[in-house]
Design a protein around this motif. Structure first.
Motif, short mmCIF file in Angstrom:
data_model
loop_
_atom_site.label_atom_id
_atom_site.label_comp_id
_atom_site.label_asym_id
_atom_site.label_seq_id
_atom_site.Cartn_x
_atom_site.Cartn_y
_atom_site.Cartn_z
N GLU A 65 4.88 58.00 50.29
CA GLU A 65 5.39 59.30 49.83
C GLU A 65 6.89 59.29 49.56
O GLU A 65 7.41 60.22 48.94
N ILE A 66 7.59 58.28 50.04
CA ILE A 66 9.04 58.23 49.82
C ILE A 66 9.37 56.99 49.00
O ILE A 66 9.32 55.86 49.49
N PRO B 92 6.50 63.96 37.99
CA PRO B 92 7.34 62.75 38.20
C PRO B 92 6.98 61.60 37.28
O PRO B 92 7.86 60.83 36.87
N THR B 93 5.70 61.48 36.91
CA THR B 93 5.31 60.36 36.05
C THR B 93 5.85 60.52 34.63
O THR B 93 5.93 59.54 33.89
N SER B 94 6.24 61.74 34.26
CA SER B 94 6.83 61.93 32.93
C SER B 94 8.19 61.28 32.83
O SER B 94 8.72 61.07 31.73
N LEU B 95 8.79 60.97 33.98
CA LEU B 95 10.09 60.32 34.00
C LEU B 95 9.98 58.80 33.87
O LEU B 95 10.96 58.13 33.57
N LEU C 90 12.99 59.23 44.58
CA LEU C 90 12.30 59.86 43.46
C LEU C 90 12.48 61.37 43.49
O LEU C 90 12.60 62.02 42.45
N TYR C 91 12.53 61.94 44.69
CA TYR C 91 12.63 63.40 44.81
C TYR C 91 14.00 63.89 44.39
O TYR C 91 14.13 64.98 43.83
N GLU C 92 15.01 63.08 44.64
CA GLU C 92 16.34 63.41 44.14
C GLU C 92 16.39 63.22 42.62
O GLU C 92 17.08 63.96 41.92
N ALA D 180 17.31 66.50 48.69
CA ALA D 180 15.85 66.61 48.68
C ALA D 180 15.18 65.80 49.77
O ALA D 180 14.24 66.26 50.42
N LEU D 181 15.66 64.58 50.02
CA LEU D 181 14.95 63.69 50.94
C LEU D 181 14.94 64.21 52.36
O LEU D 181 13.89 64.27 53.01
#
Length: 345
Positions: free
Chosen positions: A222-223, A326-329, A102-104, A153-154
């Motif tokens: 979290e990941i 992130p939830t906007s994605l 998600l972070y990427e 990012a990860l």
């Protein structure tokens, strides 16, 4: 003679006229036939290229292909050696979809506002870790040491979260940039003292005597690993995207109902034994169809709050350049229509 000459010319003109008429008719019929054939021959659909790396949580995509769920479809699974290269490929329009963290996905969204998350694959619960040489016994002991990290990012996120627990910062260690495929050899050849890595590499290094300093079970939820696509894909290739998810969840069910056979199919790709692959799944929480519907519809408040917290952490630690919710994605338009029976037909 004049009469005969006149009749001859007249006959010649009649013949020429007939020839011209036949030629025009032939041209017309040829054009009509070409047009008809063109209408009958359908242009093959554009390929839906999906990029991913070797990772236990992504293997149900591979399993779906191996089981034939993507046969005679435009879906093309494309292997990459690292998530950094996957991100580069999707930014360069070489991919239409990608399995990444998600972070990427947030990094992609910084420059690609049309990025959408249409599938939650898994949550890491021990499958991502920091491993060190046997002589390094504690997390505090990596201060000043060489730590291998993939430039993405990860890796930076895991290292920062881990060091935070012992009051250290990334600047307190020597960062060695390594691609995911380089982790095992760099560690074995003593090019690094520790490495931020993931399965299946983690299990291999632990078997060879590496010391576990930290893993993702210490930061549960979290990941996240997700499937990200461009928003326009949901219109242009909605059918193929639907088939992709139908096949994925069908394969996920197959893995649950036939673990030994599924592991036998997947293990060679991971470079492990079937039992080692099944063991690696213990470090993951695989999100099923119902969980996907809740998370992507934003009705799972716990998951929503966790990912927002992590995005804030990334911004504060300069892992993101600007704030992205992130939830906007999240987009549930495909997952809410999943039919796992369709892929089996």
């Amino acid at each position: 003679m004049k009469i005969r000459s006149y009749k001859l010319k007249k006959n010649i003109l009649i013949i020429i006229k007939k020839i011209l008429n036949n030629f025009i008719i032939s041209l017309f019929l040829g054009a009509l036939l070409t047009s008809t054939l063109a209408g009958c021959i359908q242009k093959p659909p554009d390929p839906l290229r999906v990029g991913y790396i070797v990772w236990p949580g992504y293997e149900s995509l591979y399993l779906a292909r191996d089981l034939g769920y993507y046969k005679d479809t435009p879906i093309r699974l494309v292997d990459y050696p690292s998530n950094s290269e996957v991100i580069r490929a999707i930014r360069n329009n070489n991919l239409q979809a990608a399995a990444i963290t998600l972070y990427e996905a947030l990094l992609v969204a910084e420059t690609e506002p049309s990025a959408r998350v249409v599938l939650i694959l898994d949550s890491s619960n021990g499958a991502d870790a920091i491993l060190a040489k046997p002589k390094i016994k504690t997390l505090e002991a990596i201060k000043g040491k060489r730590v291998g990290v993939e430039s993405g990012a990860l890796g930076a996120f895991i290292l920062t979260r881990a060091l935070e627990k012992v009051n250290l910062k990334p600047k307190d260690v020597q960062i060695v940039s390594l691609g995911l495929s380089e982790h095992e050899q760099a560690f074995k050849r003593k090019k690094v003292d520790a490495v931020v890595t993931s399965e299946p590499t983690g299990s291999k290094l632990l078997t060879d005597g590496a010391n576990l300093l930290f893993d993702s079970s210490e930061i549960p939820g979290e990941i996240l690993d997700v499937l990200v696509v461009r928003k326009e894909l949901l219109k242009k290739q909605s059918s193929a995207t639907q088939t992709l998810l139908d096949g994925y969840f069908s394969a996920l069910n197959y893995l649950k109902e036939n673990p030994q056979d599924a592991a036998r199919r997947i293990a060679p790709r991971e470079g492990v034994t079937p039992q080692q692959f099944l063991k690696s799944l213990e470090g993951l929480v695989i999100h099923d169809l119902q969980e996907n519907k809740k998370i992507l519809a934003k009705t799972d408040t716990l998951s929503r709050d966790k990912v927002k917290k992590v995005a804030k952490f990334m911004l504060e630690n300069k892992l993101l350049n600007k704030q992205v919710d992130p939830t906007s994605l999240f987009d549930d338009s495909i997952v809410k229509k999943v039919d796992i029976q369709t892929a089996k037909l």
